[in-house]
Scaffold this motif. Structure first.
Motif, short mmCIF file in Angstrom:
data_model
loop_
_atom_site.label_atom_id
_atom_site.label_comp_id
_atom_site.label_asym_id
_atom_site.label_seq_id
_atom_site.Cartn_x
_atom_site.Cartn_y
_atom_site.Cartn_z
N LEU A 113 0.84 -1.20 0.00
CA LEU A 113 0.00 0.00 0.00
C LEU A 113 0.87 1.25 0.00
O LEU A 113 0.55 2.24 -0.65
CB LEU A 113 -0.96 -0.01 1.20
N TYR A 114 2.00 1.20 0.71
CA TYR A 114 2.92 2.35 0.74
C TYR A 114 3.39 2.67 -0.67
O TYR A 114 3.34 3.82 -1.11
CB TYR A 114 4.12 2.04 1.65
N LYS A 115 3.87 1.66 -1.39
CA LYS A 115 4.40 1.88 -2.75
C LYS A 115 3.29 2.35 -3.69
O LYS A 115 3.51 3.22 -4.53
CB LYS A 115 5.04 0.60 -3.28
N PHE A 116 2.10 1.78 -3.54
CA PHE A 116 0.97 2.18 -4.38
C PHE A 116 0.60 3.64 -4.10
O PHE A 116 0.44 4.44 -5.02
CB PHE A 116 -0.23 1.26 -4.12
N ALA A 117 0.51 4.01 -2.81
CA ALA A 117 0.16 5.37 -2.43
C ALA A 117 1.23 6.35 -2.94
O ALA A 117 0.91 7.42 -3.45
CB ALA A 117 0.02 5.49 -0.91
#
Length: 192
Positions: free
Chosen positions: A3-7
């Motif tokens: 989720l961090y990389k996607f965000a």
């Protein structure tokens, strides 16, 4: 993809063209080992801007009130934010920051503790120095040079690491270390 990389990817798609973000000095951020990124603070957008421009994943402290919101409270830990109680010593936040560094990760700090209303760099609080003194982290100063206005260039500059050798040898206090960090951030702003 986490989720961090996607965000980070999505926020980058929005903010980079909106503010015409120009980044320099990324080579000053070590590829591995504990790192503290210390930046001036001029906008609520500073954490995501540092997050999308830094070559490493960053953990940020965020004011405790944000975690009380049902949606944000569930989302923030997944994008590497952890709570801090403002205006007092928060032992849990300090402990969590040191754990992050002990794990060889990157901690993002805004030593002024709050946004500058004028855009001028303010006094740093001892917190950044606390983490620098209590860890073996490399401290990288970062300058965000605004303004945050649509289609006006925003510069993000990562400077050379703060020279901690002399500060550690002289057993500098946390406040003295923070002052040295703030002086390096100020130099980055003045020289650009």
């Amino acid at each position: 993809m986490s989720l961090y990389k996607f965000a980070r990817f999505v926020v980058g798609l929005i903010l980079k063209p909106l503010y015409r973000i120009k980044v320099s000095g990324k080579e000053n951020v070590p590829k591995e080992g504990p790192v503290i990124i210390c930046s001036n603070h001029i906008s609520n957008f500073d954490p995501p801007v540092v997050g999308i421009t830094c070559p490493r994943d960053i953990y940020f402290m965020a004011k405790e009130e944000l975690f009380k919101n049902k949606i944000l409270g569930g989302l923030l830990p997944k994008i590497h934010a952890f709570p801090i109680k403002r205006g007092m010593k928060d032992r849990n936040a300090l402990r969590r920051g040191l754990e992050i560094l002990k794990e060889g990760e990157t901690l993002g700090l805004f030593p002024e503790g709050t946004r500058s209303k004028t855009g001028e760099i303010g006094q740093g609080l001892a917190g950044a120095g606390f983490f620098a003194v209590r860890s073996d982290a490399i401290i990288v100063p970062c300058a965000i040079i605004g303004p945050y206005q649509k289609m006006k260039p925003l510069k993000v500059i990562y400077g050379p690491p703060v020279n901690m050798k002399e500060l550690r040898e002289n057993k500098a206090s946390a406040k003295e270390v923070t002052d040295a960090i703030m002086a390096d951030i100020k130099k980055l702003i003045e020289n650009n």
